[in-house]
Design an enzyme around this catalytic site. Structure first.
Site, PDB file in Angstrom:
ATOM      1  N   LYS A  83       0.813  -1.216   0.000  1.00  0.00           N
ATOM      2  CA  LYS A  83       0.000   0.000   0.000  1.00  0.00           C
ATOM      3  C   LYS A  83       0.847   1.267   0.000  1.00  0.00           C
ATOM      4  CE  LYS A  83      -0.702   0.336   5.022  1.00  0.00           C
ATOM      5  NZ  LYS A  83       0.086   1.570   5.166  1.00  0.00           N
ATOM      6  N   THR A  84       1.966   1.266   0.733  1.00  0.00           N
ATOM      7  CA  THR A  84       2.818   2.455   0.759  1.00  0.00           C
ATOM      8  C   THR A  84       3.420   2.712  -0.617  1.00  0.00           C
ATOM      9  OG1 THR A  84       3.344   2.030   3.085  1.00  0.00           O
ATOM     10  CG2 THR A  84       4.758   3.573   1.911  1.00  0.00           C
ATOM     11  N   ASP A 141      -3.468   7.700   4.477  1.00  0.00           N
ATOM     12  CA  ASP A 141      -3.027   6.324   4.723  1.00  0.00           C
ATOM     13  C   ASP A 141      -3.733   5.776   5.964  1.00  0.00           C
ATOM     14  OD1 ASP A 141      -1.616   3.995   4.477  1.00  0.00           O
ATOM     15  OD2 ASP A 141       0.234   4.769   5.360  1.00  0.00           O
ATOM     16  N   GLU A 142      -3.832   4.451   6.083  1.00  0.00           N
ATOM     17  CA  GLU A 142      -4.438   3.794   7.249  1.00  0.00           C
ATOM     18  C   GLU A 142      -5.816   4.389   7.571  1.00  0.00           C
ATOM     19  OE1 GLU A 142      -3.115   1.203   8.231  1.00  0.00           O
ATOM     20  OE2 GLU A 142      -0.929   1.323   8.190  1.00  0.00           O
ATOM     21  N   GLN A 157      -7.868  -4.732   9.310  1.00  0.00           N
ATOM     22  CA  GLN A 157      -6.809  -4.385  10.254  1.00  0.00           C
ATOM     23  C   GLN A 157      -7.191  -3.185  11.120  1.00  0.00           C
ATOM     24  OE1 GLN A 157      -2.571  -4.968   8.966  1.00  0.00           O
ATOM     25  NE2 GLN A 157      -3.467  -4.933   6.921  1.00  0.00           N
ATOM     26  N   ARG A 190       1.582 -11.071  10.358  1.00  0.00           N
ATOM     27  CA  ARG A 190       2.967 -10.625  10.612  1.00  0.00           C
ATOM     28  C   ARG A 190       3.959 -11.706  10.191  1.00  0.00           C
ATOM     29  NH1 ARG A 190       1.953  -6.367   9.673  1.00  0.00           N
ATOM     30  NH2 ARG A 190      -0.112  -7.237   9.302  1.00  0.00           N
TER      31      ARG A 190
END
Length: 730
Positions: A32-33, A216-217, A247, A597
């Site tokens: 995503k970044t 973002d987020e 998330q 993770r």
């Protein structure tokens, strides 16, 4: 820019869609970044958009720094794109514009400490001395501001205890800040929103400037943050948000998952793209993640996939006790390092509650495996644990002035700083300890009668507890001390962090219980010496450390091997979430974050028996384990599940053993490993050994691969000989 060389097909589509409202549902590990930064670079380099017309907002300084560096790498150093956190963005605007709503541009931003002080001063003026009330007031003030409520509106909307008093303090708090030309952290967002709503010219200025807004987020935004970006993007209607509803794990601090779930409803013309290709994890791990999260109903829906090979199956262990769980975890880490070439930095042990770290910390320390607590403190460095240890030190050694200085006013007992100064001066002048000075409070000049009474009360309390310590088992004494000193009440606020602090104090009592189990004749001094020896070891200087952390603290990170431990009903998911759908779905999202993770190997562990809150708990295994393993038939026996999903590693270790043998050993026993490379035949009772950190010891008993070893300062500890860094002294 040649995007096809850097992005996959899923990523290219939202990067090229530069006009209008866009929602990118970005799964864990989907890049995503990269999408955000390449979109900004595409706007600048390919479409000629001026950098100062672009805004990018994220949540942490670390994320903002990373995004800024990536943008600079793509379009050139010092690119004037505004990339910042929400709070930094708002502070920057307020410095230029806040005078329009009655503040000076030189306003002060109050830290948590300064906010606490203001509330304390107001309570002192009202002659209210209740630490729990202060904590509640601070919570409600922040909660109100995150929701955009004034004190009176907040009181009208919500029913809460002590509402009249809290509202009164809230009003006075706001006046105090205004008079001081100060803002707290929450005000940075709230006052910027007020500025935009009251001053059309200010909103016009920044809406014109930021023609392209990126967030973002987005799943972590609260009500105020959502309103800010909506107002900013209203003119040009170019808003690009990236997030993952699966998330969203910060509802407890105000995040509104509805912001992302209702994006299409709030922006009917919005286009939605999904990033489902994962570049992080094996397909086995992604299968578990998908299998877990599909049980949530509050989601927009996506399925992670990867072209990475399947990898190892999910490793599942149900141990009898929490001590066995810690022993098993550390042994697996050791074996993977020795046999598979992993380094310690490849591992993470993830817990839902930070109070669960103690046993893992102890085992890692005993086996000289370096570790770090990510996003927090090691167990024996936590304030609440150090406070109890200070009480134990002063009870054990009344001359310990440092210990007494730490606890003299904790919990709050109204002994002021000036009284403490006079107490210390009196002790120095008379060549006595501070403890002796407590008993002579009546002789100290300058103390008023109220201070003398409070100091003598503390002196008498410590003497009484010292006598009680002689007649109670150490763990029972520590547990009662927590109650008698008022520490239990101190942390009974109902807030999750205070509940965790209280459980940490109980964990210290449990550490004492385990110590006296292994060292039957041990005294308080022996326990304190053992704790000091274990807690004094600093392994964080090592370049490669096992990460031990709560799930919330590692969101955004990745590890080759992940152990998710304590997977029991009432722990993960938490007890308060079991009967509330909204809470349970957030717990499931926390589990989803934990699973994703892992890159190569994932372990899921739990214990049938766990000692918490001064009692033995027998918890059912977490529903999330069954979901991860894809088990849908409730009729299948538990033994069958164990058989089907056991780890292939160390398959010689029996999952179940006789209760008598386990009771006798107190932790994970194992039969001899036929594949063992280390010769254990010389490790017999009476043999002297040397540990690389704890010095010389003597083996007392050997049971298979496990030995009880007595060290002069550490006491008796049980070691798995295949893992322990021991050498025989000839």
């Amino acid at each position: 820019m040649n995007l096809a060389e850097k992005l996959n097909d899923e990523q290219i589509k939202p990067v090229l869609d530069t006009e209008g409202q866009v929602l990118v549902l970005a799964g864990a590990g989907s890049g995503k970044t990269r999408v955000l930064t390449y979109r900004i670079a595409h706007l600048i380099k390919d479409l000629g958009v001026k950098p100062y017309n672009i805004l990018a907002i994220t949540f942490t300084n670390k994320a903002a720094k990373e995004m800024r560096e990536r943008v600079n790498a793509l379009v050139g150093e010092n690119c004037p794109v505004w990339v910042s956190t929400f709070h930094s963005f708002c502070a920057r605007i307020l410095r230029s514009e806040i005078e329009k709503i009655g503040y000076g541009s030189n306003f002060t931003i109050y830290s948590e400490t300064e906010t606490d002080r203001v509330i304390k001063n107001i309570l002192d003026e009202e002659q209210i001395n209740d630490k729990n009330l202060k904590s509640k007031i601070k919570f409600h003030i922040s909660n109100a501001k995150n929701g955009g409520y004034s004190p009176l509106k907040y009181k009208e909307k919500f029913d809460f205890e002590d509402s009249d008093l809290i509202t009164d303090v809230f009003i006075k708090y706001e006046k105090r800040l205004k008079n001081n030309n100060a803002l707290d952290f929450d005000d940075l967002l709230l006052k910027t929103l007020e500025l935009f709503l009251k001053c059309d010219d200010v909103l016009e200025k920044y809406s014109e400037k930021f023609r392209y807004v990126h967030v973002d987020e987005f799943q972590d935004t609260n009500k105020i943050q959502y309103m800010l970006v909506r107002l900013l993007s209203n003119k040009y209607k170019n808003i690009f948000v990236v997030g993952d509803e699966d998330q969203s794990i910060y509802g407890w601090r105000g995040a509104e998952i509805s912001n992302i779930l209702d994006f299409k409803k709030n922006f009917p013309d919005a286009k939605i793209y999904k990033l489902e290709r994962n570049y992080r994890s094996t397909s086995s791990i992604l299968s578990a993640a998908n299998s877990i999260i599909k049980n949530n109903s509050s989601r927009l829906g996506k399925t992670l996939w990867t072209d990475i090979e399947k990898g190892m199956n999910i490793q599942h262990r149900r141990l009898y006790t929490d001590r066995e769980e810690a022993e098993f975890t550390v042994r697996e880490i050791h074996n993977l390092v020795i046999d598979k070439g992993y380094s310690y930095g490849d591992f993470a042990i993830l817990v839902r509650l930070n109070s669960l770290t103690r046993l893992f910390e102890e085992k890692l320390t005993l086996y000289s495996i370096p570790y770090r607590i990510y996003g927090g403190f090691k167990f024996y460095e936590r304030k609440e644990v150090k406070d109890i240890l200070a009480y134990l030190r002063i009870i054990s050694n009344p001359n310990d002035n440092e210990a007494l200085s730490r606890i003299i006013n904790f919990p709050k007992r109204g002994i002021g700083e000036s009284s403490i100064v006079r107490l210390v001066q009196f002790a120095d002048l008379n060549g006595i300890s501070m403890f002796e000075a407590l008993g002579r409070a009546a002789d100290i000049e300058g103390l008023n009668n109220a201070a003398k009474i409070k100091i003598l009360e503390l002196y008498n309390l410590l003497n009484i507890e010292a006598e009680r310590s002689k007649n109670l088992p150490l763990n029972e004494f520590i547990r009662s001390l927590i109650t008698n000193l008022g520490i239990e009440k101190e942390y009974s606020t109902g807030k999750e962090e205070d509940t965790q602090r209280l459980e940490n104090t109980y964990q210290l009592a449990d550490a004492a219980r385990e110590f006296i189990y292994d060292n039957e004749e041990a005294k308080l001094e022996d326990f304190l010496q053992s704790v000091s020896l274990i807690s004094d070891i600093d392994s964080e200087s090592e370049t490669s450390c096992v990460t031990l952390a709560t799930v919330h603290s590692v969101k955004g990170l990745e590890f080759k091997v992940v152990f998710i431990v304590g997977l029991e009903e009432g722990i993960f998911p938490s007890s308060k979430s079991v009967y509330e759908k909204k809470e349970l779905e957030e717990e499931r999202r926390v589990m989803y974050v934990a699973v994703t993770r892992a890159m190569e190997i994932l372990y899921l562990t739990s214990a049938t028996s766990r000692f918490r809150f001064n009692k033995t708990e027998s918890n059912a295994e977490s529903r999330f384990v069954k979901e991860a393993l894809g088990i849908t038939d409730d009729k299948k026996s538990y033994n069958y599940l164990i058989k089907q999903h056991e780890s292939k590693l160390n398959s010689d270790i029996p999952v179940f053993e006789s209760a008598a043998k386990r009771f006798q050993s107190g932790f994970y026993n194992s039969v001899p490993n036929p594949n063992l490379k280390k010769d254990l035949s010389q490790f017999t009772a009476g043999t002297k050994v040397r540990h690389n950190r704890f010095g010389e010891g003597v083996i007392l008993t050997v049971r298979g691969e496990v030995a009880d070893i007595k060290f002069e300062k550490l006491g008796i500890k049980a070691f798995n000989l295949t893992v322990a860094p021991l050498e025989i002294i000839k």
